[in-house]
Design a protein around this motif. Structure first.
Motif, PDB file in Angstrom:
ATOM      1  N   PHE A 469       0.858  -1.187   0.000  1.00 21.74           N
ATOM      2  CA  PHE A 469       0.000   0.000   0.000  1.00 21.74           C
ATOM      3  C   PHE A 469       0.900   1.245   0.000  1.00 21.74           C
ATOM      4  CE2 PHE A 469      -2.431  -3.432   1.875  1.00 21.74           C
ATOM      5  CZ  PHE A 469      -3.636  -3.355   1.183  1.00 21.74           C
ATOM      6  N   ASN A 470       0.930   1.935  -1.111  1.00 23.52           N
ATOM      7  CA  ASN A 470       1.918   2.987  -1.326  1.00 23.52           C
ATOM      8  C   ASN A 470       1.472   4.390  -0.916  1.00 23.52           C
ATOM      9  OD1 ASN A 470       3.708   1.074  -2.488  1.00 23.52           O
ATOM     10  ND2 ASN A 470       2.583   1.222  -4.441  1.00 23.52           N
ATOM     11  N   ALA A 471       0.208   4.544  -0.511  1.00 26.08           N
ATOM     12  CA  ALA A 471      -0.279   5.881  -0.164  1.00 26.08           C
ATOM     13  C   ALA A 471       0.188   6.336   1.212  1.00 26.08           C
ATOM     14  CB  ALA A 471      -1.797   5.930  -0.235  1.00 26.08           C
ATOM     15  N   ASP A 472       0.765   5.418   1.994  1.00 26.25           N
ATOM     16  CA  ASP A 472       1.230   5.762   3.339  1.00 26.25           C
ATOM     17  C   ASP A 472       2.290   4.753   3.748  1.00 26.25           C
ATOM     18  OD1 ASP A 472       1.412   7.074   5.770  1.00 26.25           O
ATOM     19  OD2 ASP A 472      -0.767   7.187   6.027  1.00 26.25           O
ATOM     20  N   LYS A 473       2.848   4.933   4.942  1.00 21.35           N
ATOM     21  CA  LYS A 473       3.868   4.016   5.453  1.00 21.35           C
ATOM     22  C   LYS A 473       3.470   3.531   6.831  1.00 21.35           C
ATOM     23  CE  LYS A 473       7.767   5.996   2.896  1.00 21.35           C
ATOM     24  NZ  LYS A 473       9.128   6.610   2.986  1.00 21.35           N
ATOM     25  N   TRP A 474       3.757   2.248   7.070  1.00 24.26           N
ATOM     26  CA  TRP A 474       3.468   1.604   8.339  1.00 24.26           C
ATOM     27  C   TRP A 474       4.777   1.240   9.029  1.00 24.26           C
ATOM     28  CZ3 TRP A 474       0.018   1.959   4.611  1.00 24.26           C
ATOM     29  CH2 TRP A 474      -1.348   1.998   4.924  1.00 24.26           C
ATOM     30  N   SER A 475       4.830   1.383  10.324  1.00 23.50           N
ATOM     31  CA  SER A 475       6.001   0.969  11.088  1.00 23.50           C
ATOM     32  C   SER A 475       6.198  -0.532  10.936  1.00 23.50           C
ATOM     33  CB  SER A 475       5.821   1.318  12.568  1.00 23.50           C
ATOM     34  OG  SER A 475       6.929   0.909  13.328  1.00 23.50           O
ATOM     35  N   GLY A 476       7.390  -0.917  10.490  1.00 27.91           N
ATOM     36  CA  GLY A 476       7.655  -2.330  10.271  1.00 27.91           C
ATOM     37  C   GLY A 476       6.931  -2.912   9.081  1.00 27.91           C
ATOM     38  N   HIS A 477       6.326  -2.055   8.243  1.00 31.58           N
ATOM     39  CA  HIS A 477       5.613  -2.473   7.022  1.00 31.58           C
ATOM     40  C   HIS A 477       4.458  -3.432   7.303  1.00 31.58           C
ATOM     41  CE1 HIS A 477       8.735  -0.550   4.672  1.00 31.58           C
ATOM     42  NE2 HIS A 477       9.662  -1.283   5.267  1.00 31.58           N
ATOM     43  N   SER A 478       3.927  -3.407   8.524  1.00 35.04           N
ATOM     44  CA  SER A 478       2.845  -4.346   8.831  1.00 35.04           C
ATOM     45  C   SER A 478       1.932  -3.757   9.897  1.00 35.04           C
ATOM     46  CB  SER A 478       3.415  -5.690   9.299  1.00 35.04           C
ATOM     47  OG  SER A 478       4.147  -5.520  10.494  1.00 35.04           O
ATOM     48  N   GLN A 479       0.797  -4.435  10.110  1.00 36.63           N
ATOM     49  CA  GLN A 479      -0.159  -4.016  11.124  1.00 36.63           C
ATOM     50  C   GLN A 479      -0.900  -5.237  11.652  1.00 36.63           C
ATOM     51  OE1 GLN A 479      -3.239  -1.499   9.442  1.00 36.63           O
ATOM     52  NE2 GLN A 479      -4.165  -3.163   8.289  1.00 36.63           N
ATOM     53  N   LEU A 480      -1.642  -5.032  12.735  1.00 33.57           N
ATOM     54  CA  LEU A 480      -2.582  -6.039  13.221  1.00 33.57           C
ATOM     55  C   LEU A 480      -3.915  -5.768  12.532  1.00 33.57           C
ATOM     56  CD1 LEU A 480      -3.137  -8.357  15.309  1.00 33.57           C
ATOM     57  CD2 LEU A 480      -4.015  -6.557  16.821  1.00 33.57           C
ATOM     58  N   TRP A 481      -4.392  -6.741  11.769  1.00 32.59           N
ATOM     59  CA  TRP A 481      -5.598  -6.564  10.950  1.00 32.59           C
ATOM     60  C   TRP A 481      -6.727  -7.381  11.562  1.00 32.59           C
ATOM     61  CZ3 TRP A 481      -6.998  -9.889   6.270  1.00 32.59           C
ATOM     62  CH2 TRP A 481      -8.119  -9.364   5.614  1.00 32.59           C
ATOM     63  N   TRP A 482      -7.816  -6.695  11.905  1.00 36.65           N
ATOM     64  CA  TRP A 482      -8.989  -7.336  12.507  1.00 36.65           C
ATOM     65  C   TRP A 482     -10.127  -7.316  11.503  1.00 36.65           C
ATOM     66  CZ3 TRP A 482     -12.385  -4.796  16.837  1.00 36.65           C
ATOM     67  CH2 TRP A 482     -13.316  -5.726  17.315  1.00 36.65           C
ATOM     68  N   ALA A 483     -10.602  -8.492  11.113  1.00 39.38           N
ATOM     69  CA  ALA A 483     -11.677  -8.599  10.117  1.00 39.38           C
ATOM     70  C   ALA A 483     -12.689  -9.647  10.570  1.00 39.38           C
ATOM     71  CB  ALA A 483     -11.116  -8.969   8.758  1.00 39.38           C
TER      72      ALA A 483
END
Length: 595
Positions: A469-483
């Motif tokens: 996802f190039n519109a922003d940057k995430w720390s460590g290039h990852s996140q916790l995703w809840w779906a």
């Protein structure tokens, strides 16, 4: 799957009328577990007086349905895509006494009639005739709308609502489309379409999510129908729509599902205008929403992509039959992996008004884009025929006479659980972009979301790679995703130990299918509800909550889902990039657990 019918027996002399109670259930018979089509239908195909079932390339011979015959070459469909067969209707188009099969496929593709060859040809594939070049809308219907005792195909084409007529002298040659509207709807897809007499003039009208088209008394095939604007859907549209006098006041109301791939079932009460020249208005009544508290009996399921209206229990009132179109958008719909249920909602009129009592007919068959009702075993009870990604099934209607105690024990209980959270004062909180170290590619002092110990009330929370996802940057290039969660659900984060007064920073993700959430620390709100809707995938930036005073050393951060922005796709997803806890001495709390 339970309801009742009260029967009164009048006897000679002094007999007291006896009261009996009936329970209605459905026995599932699977015809195949292979995905061939999004719909199925029933009729007598071979002329033996017994109903047969058509599902995709096969017809299954009744009454056992164990013997199947090919209509065309059977090719199993990819469950991660969509079938090339969506709807099937059986009708004798060439008046030879045999039921042919009309097949409508993926929206925007042609319609075909497979000509019944009769007993001598059942060992070969049926002759195939393309009769129409372009059927759109995901709830087309085959029925007599103009009163000529012959069916028309009602659909959309190239953005026009209309009907398709057949030259009955040459039924297998090209059919003709008659637009009744301007070019106002989706050119290929589109949800929500119905046929019914809305204004009580004896003529069938076309119903859609934004109103209805009144059939004129003359020249129905050559003129535009009168357009009446009305809000007849709380979403983008669902399935077949119906005009029916639900409340018994003499005018027809509207029944609809609201979002074919999400949640919502309701009806619109027709309210007459102040005088004869005034347009009626329509008052919405929700039958079932996205949360158990939005149904009187706590029932909730998603993906109501088809609806039938039929008197299931023989009390003279029509009931709603629907269910979950399992995997209608594969893994994209909320509750996509919940049970493949089929329900019928019993219509009851009483002193309190209208009630719809839900009964589960089945928990494994699900529905496709077409629910067919047919008495397959000639017992004068309506059965349910469905096809979809779970294969094809017949739900055979069973009726059992019981005493009052057994009947009452089988009735659904009223819901008394938690209410749907109310979204008030939600803000699209956004903060400054994170300062990510170019060497570590992480934020200094950050506790990465994917490293946290969490517990969810529903759905799943897993690490998600965000490098694409190039519109922003995430720390460590990852996140916790809840779906896979919904309003009312929560995610609890067990925080590292800290005490005293701290500054807390949190970075969440935003996207078109993300929800509105409330953050709490030890059950106390952290700021207002946060609207995570954004047309692009970005972060919220750093959301700061300074000088938070706490007691003790064990603390819990909770993310509560409240709802979603009206513009959002109602998947209610949440992403947590990281959080950072700063002590009063300027140091950061490390993610070291002392469990």
């Amino acid at each position: 799957m339970l309801s009742y019918r009260i029967l009164f027996f009048v006897c000679i002399a002094t007999s007291v009328p006896a009261e009996e109670f009936s329970l209605h259930s459905f026995e599932r018979q699977q015809l195949t577990d292979v995905y061939f089509s999004e719909g199925a239908s029933a009729a007598d195909v071979n002329g033996d007086g017994v109903a047969d079932v058509v599902y995709g390339p096969y017809w299954f011979a009744g009454p056992s349905y164990s013997e199947k015959h090919e209509i065309y070459e059977p090719i199993p469909q990819n469950r991660d895509q969509y079938a090339n067969n969506f709807f099937s209707w059986l009708y004798d188009f060439n008046d030879d006494g045999l039921k042919d099969v009309l097949v409508v496929g993926f929206p925007g593709t042609p319609a075909y009639v497979y000509e019944n060859p009769g007993k001598e040809g059942f060992n070969e594939h049926w002759p195939k005739h393309q009769v129409f070049d372009w059927v759109s809308n995901e709830s087309p219907q085959l029925l007599d709308i103009v009163g000529d005792e012959r069916p028309e195909l009602i659909c959309t084409r190239d953005g026009f609502f209309g009907l398709v007529t057949i030259d009955w002298k040459k039924p297998f040659e090209a059919w003709k489309f008659h637009p009744v509207s301007e070019q106002i709807t989706a050119k290929r897809f589109g949800h929500g379409l119905g046929i019914g007499d809305v204004n009580g003039d004896g003529r069938q009208d076309i119903i859609h999510t934004q109103g209805w088209f009144e059939q004129p008394s003359e020249q129905a095939l050559t003129s535009r129908w009168i357009s009446h604007q009305a809000r007849l859907c709380e979403g983008y549209g669902g399935a077949e729509m119906y005009a029916y006098d639900i409340d018994g006041d003499g005018d027809n109301d509207i029944i609809t599902s609201h979002n074919a791939h999400e949640f919502g079932l309701g009806w619109y009460e027709q309210v007459k205008g102040e005088d004869e020249n005034s347009e009626p208005t329509f008052k919405h009544h929700l039958i079932m929403g996205e949360h158990p508290s939005q149904n009187k009996y706590g029932v909730v399921f998603s993906e109501l992509h088809s609806i039938a209206l039929v008197d299931i229990d023989g009390d003279g009132l029509k009931d709603i039959v629907t269910g979950k179109t399992y995997w209608s958008h594969h893994r994209q719909s909320p509750q996509w992996d919940a049970g493949a249920v089929v329900y019928w909602f019993k219509l009851v009129r009483n002193e309190e008004g209208v009630d719809w009592i839900p009964h589960q007919a089945d928990g494994e068959a699900g529905i496709g884009r077409q629910v067919s009702i047919f008495d397959v075993n000639n017992d004068n009870q309506p059965d349910i025929v469905v096809g979809g990604m779970q294969g094809a099934h017949i739900l055979i209607h069973q009726v059992k006479t019981v005493d009052e105690n057994e009947f009452l024990a089988a009735q659904p209980k009223k819901y008394s659980g938690p209410k749907l959270p109310v979204v008030e004062g939600a803000e699209a909180l956004r903060g400054p972009k994170s300062k990510i170290d170019s060497k570590t590619e992480r934020v200094a002092g950050a506790i990465e979301g994917e490293s946290l110990t969490i517990k969810t009330s529903a759905g799943a929370a897993i690490p998600q790679d965000m490098s694409g996802f190039n519109a922003d940057k995430w720390s460590g290039h990852s996140q916790l995703w809840w779906a896979g969660a919904k309003p009312g659900d929560k995610l609890e984060v067990k925080l590292p130990e800290f005490t005293g007064t701290v500054d807390i920073e949190i970075v969440l993700a935003c996207a078109a299918d993300y929800g509105i959430v409330q953050l709490t620390l030890d059950e106390k709100p952290l700021g207002p509800p946060i609207d995570l809707y954004n047309s692009n995938v970005i972060t919220t930036g750093v959301l700061s909550f300074p000088k938070i005073a706490v007691k003790g050393s064990h603390h819990t951060l909770t993310i509560n889902i409240l709802g979603a922005n009206p513009k959002a796709k109602k998947a209610f997803m949440v992403g947590l990039d990281y959080l950072r806890i700063k002590n009063s001495d300027g140091s950061y709390v490390e993610n070291i657990r002392n469990d």
